[in-house]
Design an enzyme around this catalytic site. Structure first.
Site, PDB file in Angstrom:
ATOM      1  N   HIS A  55       0.825  -1.202   0.000  1.00 43.09           N
ATOM      2  CA  HIS A  55       0.000   0.000   0.000  1.00 43.09           C
ATOM      3  C   HIS A  55       0.861   1.254   0.000  1.00 43.09           C
ATOM      4  CE1 HIS A  55       0.462   1.978   3.981  1.00 43.09           C
ATOM      5  NE2 HIS A  55       0.962   0.802   4.307  1.00 43.09           N
ATOM      6  N   CYS A  56       0.264   2.346  -0.460  1.00 45.47           N
ATOM      7  CA  CYS A  56       0.823   3.685  -0.281  1.00 45.47           C
ATOM      8  C   CYS A  56      -0.302   4.509   0.338  1.00 45.47           C
ATOM      9  CB  CYS A  56       1.345   4.259  -1.597  1.00 45.47           C
ATOM     10  SG  CYS A  56       0.188   4.229  -2.976  1.00 45.47           S
ATOM     11  N   TYR A  57      -0.452   5.771  -0.031  1.00 46.87           N
ATOM     12  CA  TYR A  57      -1.505   6.575   0.587  1.00 46.87           C
ATOM     13  C   TYR A  57      -2.871   6.244  -0.021  1.00 46.87           C
ATOM     14  CZ  TYR A  57      -3.461  10.580   3.072  1.00 46.87           C
ATOM     15  OH  TYR A  57      -4.194  11.371   3.921  1.00 46.87           O
TER      16      TYR A  57
END
Length: 352
Positions: free
Chosen positions: A108-110
């Protein structure tokens, strides 16, 4: 960042939207920050590994609440010139290790759109030997709004060109890393320690396997560079690593390939460009250990370390405009009239 109430994390302090995740491959999930902090979903799905590709790590409470989860953090911003490429091998290994152990991994990222999508696309490319376009479509079919920024797309294309590995001898990779390092030099005025490997050994020093083709100082015959240190360029070629928001004539071929299919005239132009012989009006080289000022200065002159004859110049920031019209930045170059090419190494003692 987030507050814990009755063993649940609230999302008052960030706005990554509702929990969003998709299973791209069996047991491999791509999602956003909200999914990575959703304790109920993590427990229900039995996530065993989380790879965070963001500017900030996950809250400490995730590890405290779910101590069995193995976390890995890669500090990255969603900027076109952020270097994800050199992290692909590390991220691929983490994901594959998680899957091989029978676990489930969330990347995941943001928002789960650009940075983490790039990491997952690189993994799919490596696993199936997929070209970028095919891997991108495969991941997008599972998570419809994935969209790596143009710089990340260019890095994935280069990863494809290198055969899904990091090939330090690849000319485009050398140029890519030099330009990433130049961004750092522009900010801090010195070459950061983690980029010192870009400075290649002095070819004049004793070697067990000296290269047969070298460039020498015309005045004193001191060896200055090996043939492998040369960074070839073609007339009017723009070697500055840019993303597609720039004017088309400043976009390198790696990124142009990501745009819409070329018209017949454009294909003809690219074919003619490919047939152009490399220019020899300026000799661009990799940074070399005998160039002392390149570590702590943005630009300066290059002099022979033996006779002090002026050979050329260097510039981390401005680069150099070759008489052929090619723009190279950063640039470390010799004026051809100051050096000689030799196809045999002479008087070099080999050590065993």
């Amino acid at each position: 960042m987030a507050k814990k109430v009755d063993d649940a994390l609230t999302r008052e302090d960030f706005d990554a939207g509702p929990s969003s995740y998709d299973e791209v491959e069996p047991n491999l999930y791509l999602g956003n920050l909200t999914a990575a902090t959703d304790l109920d979903w993590l427990k229900q799905t039995q996530i065993s590994h989380i790879l965070t590709v963001d500017s900030c790590p996950l809250p400490r409470k995730i590890q405290d609440s779910l101590p069995h989860i193995k976390l890995k953090y890669m500090q990255m911003t969603d900027m076109p010139r952020e270097d994800l490429l050199t992290s692909f091998e590390d991220s691929n290994q983490f994901i594959q290790s998680a899957l091989d152990s029978g676990g489930k991994v969330l990347v995941h990222c943001y928002f789960g759109v650009s940075r983490s999508a790039t990491i997952v696309i690189a993994f799919v490319m490596k696993k199936y030997n997929f070209p970028f376009d095919k891997a991108f479509e495969a991941v997008k079919a599972k998570r419809r709004f994935v969209g790596p920024n143009p710089g990340f797309q260019a890095q994935l294309k280069l990863y494809e060109d290198m055969g899904f590995t990091i090939d330090c001898s690849n000319i485009q990779f050398k140029i890519y890393r030099l330009q990433i390092a130049a961004d750092k030099v522009r900010k801090v005025k010195i070459l950061p320690q983690n980029y010192v490997d870009l400075v290649k050994p002095d070819p004049a020093l004793l070697s067990t396997h000296p290269e047969p083709t070298v460039y020498r100082c015309k005045k004193c015959r001191r060896i200055l560079a090996n043939a492998s240190n040369i960074l070839p360029h073609r007339p009017k070629e723009k070697q500055i690593w840019r993303h597609v928001s720039c004017k088309r004539d400043k976009v390198p071929k790696q990124i142009r390939a990501l745009e819409k299919p070329a018209e017949p005239s454009a294909k003809k132009e690219e074919k003619e460009e490919a047939n152009t012989e490399p220019c020899n009006k300026t000799h661009f080289v990799e940074p070399l250990a005998w160039m002392p000022d390149i570590l702590n200065k943005c630009e300066g002159k290059l002099h022979c370390p033996k006779c002090n004859s002026k050979l050329g110049s260097f510039s981390w920031v401005s680069g150099c405009q070759c008489p052929c019209g090619s723009k190279v930045a950063p640039a470390f170059y010799f004026v051809p009239s100051k050096v000689d090419w030799s196809n045999a190494v002479q008087n070099v003692q080999s050590t065993v």
